[in-house]
Design a protein around this motif. Structure first.
Motif, PDB file in Angstrom:
ATOM      1  N   VAL A  74      21.096  21.229 -19.587  1.00  0.00           N
ATOM      2  CA  VAL A  74      21.539  22.445 -18.973  1.00  0.00           C
ATOM      3  C   VAL A  74      22.469  22.069 -17.898  1.00  0.00           C
ATOM      4  N   SER A  75      23.675  22.929 -17.749  1.00  0.00           N
ATOM      5  CA  SER A  75      24.658  22.362 -16.740  1.00  0.00           C
ATOM      6  C   SER A  75      24.302  22.791 -15.468  1.00  0.00           C
ATOM      7  N   PRO A  76      24.148  21.797 -14.578  1.00  0.00           N
ATOM      8  CA  PRO A  76      23.761  22.301 -12.800  1.00  0.00           C
ATOM      9  C   PRO A  76      24.865  23.062 -12.550  1.00  0.00           C
ATOM     10  N   LYS A  77      26.063  23.397 -12.858  1.00  0.00           N
ATOM     11  CA  LYS A  77      27.246  24.097 -12.381  1.00  0.00           C
ATOM     12  C   LYS A  77      27.013  25.478 -12.833  1.00  0.00           C
ATOM     13  N   SER A  78      27.082  25.446 -14.000  1.00  0.00           N
ATOM     14  CA  SER A  78      27.094  26.893 -14.732  1.00  0.00           C
ATOM     15  C   SER A  78      25.539  27.519 -14.917  1.00  0.00           C
ATOM     16  N   GLY A  79      24.519  26.672 -15.010  1.00  0.00           N
ATOM     17  CA  GLY A  79      23.350  27.131 -15.235  1.00  0.00           C
ATOM     18  C   GLY A  79      22.975  27.549 -16.948  1.00  0.00           C
ATOM     19  N   ARG A  80      23.853  27.003 -17.594  1.00  0.00           N
ATOM     20  CA  ARG A  80      23.936  27.190 -18.962  1.00  0.00           C
ATOM     21  C   ARG A  80      23.455  25.908 -19.790  1.00  0.00           C
ATOM     22  N   ALA A  81      23.024  26.310 -21.170  1.00  0.00           N
ATOM     23  CA  ALA A  81      22.457  25.162 -21.923  1.00  0.00           C
ATOM     24  C   ALA A  81      23.838  24.514 -22.350  1.00  0.00           C
ATOM     25  N   VAL A  82      23.464  23.232 -22.862  1.00  0.00           N
ATOM     26  CA  VAL A  82      24.421  22.276 -23.382  1.00  0.00           C
ATOM     27  C   VAL A  82      23.789  21.437 -24.497  1.00  0.00           C
ATOM     28  N   SER A  83      24.431  21.485 -25.528  1.00  0.00           N
ATOM     29  CA  SER A  83      24.020  20.458 -26.856  1.00  0.00           C
ATOM     30  C   SER A  83      24.054  19.137 -26.703  1.00  0.00           C
ATOM     31  N   ARG A  84      23.224  18.196 -27.550  1.00  0.00           N
ATOM     32  CA  ARG A  84      23.405  16.868 -27.616  1.00  0.00           C
ATOM     33  C   ARG A  84      24.695  16.436 -27.344  1.00  0.00           C
ATOM     34  N   GLU A  85      25.365  16.989 -28.483  1.00  0.00           N
ATOM     35  CA  GLU A  85      26.751  16.411 -28.827  1.00  0.00           C
ATOM     36  C   GLU A  85      27.715  16.499 -27.775  1.00  0.00           C
ATOM     37  N   ALA A  86      27.604  17.762 -27.167  1.00  0.00           N
ATOM     38  CA  ALA A  86      28.568  17.808 -26.259  1.00  0.00           C
ATOM     39  C   ALA A  86      28.278  17.487 -24.823  1.00  0.00           C
ATOM     40  N   GLY A  87      26.940  17.250 -24.520  1.00  0.00           N
ATOM     41  CA  GLY A  87      26.454  16.855 -23.270  1.00  0.00           C
ATOM     42  C   GLY A  87      26.045  15.312 -23.080  1.00  0.00           C
ATOM     43  N   GLU A  88      26.045  14.701 -24.214  1.00  0.00           N
ATOM     44  CA  GLU A  88      25.836  13.255 -24.174  1.00  0.00           C
ATOM     45  C   GLU A  88      26.746  12.344 -23.165  1.00  0.00           C
ATOM     46  N   PRO A  89      27.962  12.629 -23.504  1.00  0.00           N
ATOM     47  CA  PRO A  89      28.952  11.709 -22.576  1.00  0.00           C
ATOM     48  C   PRO A  89      28.865  12.180 -20.958  1.00  0.00           C
ATOM     49  N   TYR A  90      28.229  13.244 -20.624  1.00  0.00           N
ATOM     50  CA  TYR A  90      27.933  13.583 -19.275  1.00  0.00           C
ATOM     51  C   TYR A  90      26.506  13.569 -18.930  1.00  0.00           C
ATOM     52  N   ALA A  91      25.612  12.840 -19.651  1.00  0.00           N
ATOM     53  CA  ALA A  91      24.026  13.216 -19.508  1.00  0.00           C
ATOM     54  C   ALA A  91      23.688  12.944 -18.009  1.00  0.00           C
ATOM     55  N   PRO A  92      24.187  12.025 -17.351  1.00  0.00           N
ATOM     56  CA  PRO A  92      23.548  11.568 -16.129  1.00  0.00           C
ATOM     57  C   PRO A  92      23.710  12.724 -14.895  1.00  0.00           C
ATOM     58  N   LYS A  93      24.863  13.635 -15.342  1.00  0.00           N
ATOM     59  CA  LYS A  93      25.237  14.601 -14.467  1.00  0.00           C
ATOM     60  C   LYS A  93      24.550  15.844 -14.824  1.00  0.00           C
ATOM     61  N   LEU A  94      23.811  16.170 -16.071  1.00  0.00           N
ATOM     62  CA  LEU A  94      23.196  17.202 -16.618  1.00  0.00           C
ATOM     63  C   LEU A  94      21.513  17.241 -16.357  1.00  0.00           C
ATOM     64  N   LEU A  95      21.174  18.329 -16.148  1.00  0.00           N
ATOM     65  CA  LEU A  95      19.693  18.381 -16.017  1.00  0.00           C
ATOM     66  C   LEU A  95      18.972  18.653 -17.567  1.00  0.00           C
ATOM     67  N   ALA A  96      18.049  17.860 -17.729  1.00  0.00           N
ATOM     68  CA  ALA A  96      17.122  17.921 -18.949  1.00  0.00           C
ATOM     69  C   ALA A  96      16.462  19.328 -19.320  1.00  0.00           C
ATOM     70  N   LEU A  97      16.667  19.820 -20.557  1.00  0.00           N
ATOM     71  CA  LEU A  97      16.225  20.870 -21.130  1.00  0.00           C
ATOM     72  C   LEU A  97      15.014  20.774 -21.938  1.00  0.00           C
ATOM     73  N   PRO A  98      13.741  21.065 -21.379  1.00  0.00           N
ATOM     74  CA  PRO A  98      12.529  20.548 -22.464  1.00  0.00           C
ATOM     75  C   PRO A  98      12.494  21.675 -23.311  1.00  0.00           C
ATOM     76  N   GLY A  99      11.976  21.122 -24.681  1.00  0.00           N
ATOM     77  CA  GLY A  99      12.135  22.175 -25.891  1.00  0.00           C
ATOM     78  C   GLY A  99      11.147  23.336 -25.651  1.00  0.00           C
ATOM     79  N   PHE A 100      10.007  23.104 -24.907  1.00  0.00           N
ATOM     80  CA  PHE A 100       9.107  24.452 -24.867  1.00  0.00           C
ATOM     81  C   PHE A 100       9.783  25.740 -24.172  1.00  0.00           C
ATOM     82  N   LEU A 101      10.774  25.648 -23.492  1.00  0.00           N
ATOM     83  CA  LEU A 101      11.703  26.466 -22.899  1.00  0.00           C
ATOM     84  C   LEU A 101      12.346  27.329 -23.959  1.00  0.00           C
ATOM     85  N   LEU A 102      12.654  26.727 -25.032  1.00  0.00           N
ATOM     86  CA  LEU A 102      13.365  27.362 -25.884  1.00  0.00           C
ATOM     87  C   LEU A 102      12.420  28.100 -27.100  1.00  0.00           C
ATOM     88  N   ALA A 103      11.279  27.987 -26.908  1.00  0.00           N
ATOM     89  CA  ALA A 103      10.227  28.726 -27.869  1.00  0.00           C
ATOM     90  C   ALA A 103       9.370  29.516 -26.963  1.00  0.00           C
TER      91      ALA A 103
END
Length: 247
Positions: A163-192
């Protein structure tokens, strides 16, 4: 004026020698306060314990007055609250969250979620999962919803793990991995959907969920209002982490 409703007891305060000020979250009238005559008596005081669900009658001469409550127990949960420090802190934090909403403003879905949460006081891991979801609900009610529907960068709906801390929106693995240290983890249970008792999220996922919701609560709610962090939340997390792992 008079209305009837059901509500969840949040807190009571002493008022004089015999009476109490009762704070409740009601189904149709929002968070509401009122005076309970004889509220400190041995007959009435047990009904007014935090976490209990009660039927209410509110009366006042004018709508803007404090008014008086009469209450009857619909579901007593005080025993569970007093028997479990984790349950007690969950109820304390629940009250803190509900006080973020304007007084006397109806939030029927919030009431239903809060009452459902209090029905899980004897299930520590389900309680924790539901409390994370409730924090995110409060953020939505206050206009700061976290959007977990699709990747903010690509629009894809699969493999969302950040999850982007700036926008509060989800980010995919592919798009987010280069910026992983700056992003928040999205636990899978919140998508179910909500878990069954035999398949609650692992402790690491629950704590990641609390880090996610806690970040946005601090940024958008507590800090802008100059409010201190929720002591009930901190105590709940400390007690949660001390539990034996659920998997």
């Amino acid at each position: 004026m008079e209305w009837r409703d059901e509500g969840l007891v949040l807190a009571t305060r002493r008022h004089g020698e015999r009476d109490s000020l009762l704070e409740v979250m009601t189904e149709a009238h929002g968070r509401h306060l009122g005076l309970v005559r004889g509220g400190r008596s041995s007959r009435i005081a047990p009904m007014l314990q935090p976490g209990n669900r009660v039927s209410l009658v509110w009366r006042a001469r004018l709508e803007e007055h404090l008014g008086q409550f009469t209450a009857e127990t619909l579901e007593a949960r005080a025993g569970q609250v007093l028997a479990s420090p984790l349950a007690l802190q969950a109820v304390n934090h629940l009250g803190t969250l509900l006080r973020l909403l304007p007084e006397r403003e109806p939030h029927a879905q919030v009431y239903a979620a809060a009452d459902g949460l209090c029905g899980l006081l004897g299930e520590p891991f389900l309680l924790a999962e539901t409390l994370v979801r409730f924090e995110l609900m409060i953020l939505r009610e206050l206009g700061f919803g976290v959007d977990l529907s699709e990747c903010a960068a690509t629009g894809q709906r699969e493999d969302l793990i950040f999850v982007s801390p700036k926008s509060g929106r989800a980010v995919s693995r592919e798009a987010g991995e280069p910026y992983a240290p700056k992003l928040l983890a999205l636990p899978g249970f919140l998508l179910a959907g909500p878990s069954r008792p035999d398949e609650t999220p692992a402790m690491a996922e629950l704590l990641a969920g609390f880090r996610l919701s806690g970040f946005f609560l601090a940024r958008h709610v507590f800090e802008p209002r100059a409010l201190p962090p929720s002591s009930g939340r901190a105590a709940f997390l400390s007690l949660l982490e001390a539990l034996p792992p659920n998997r």
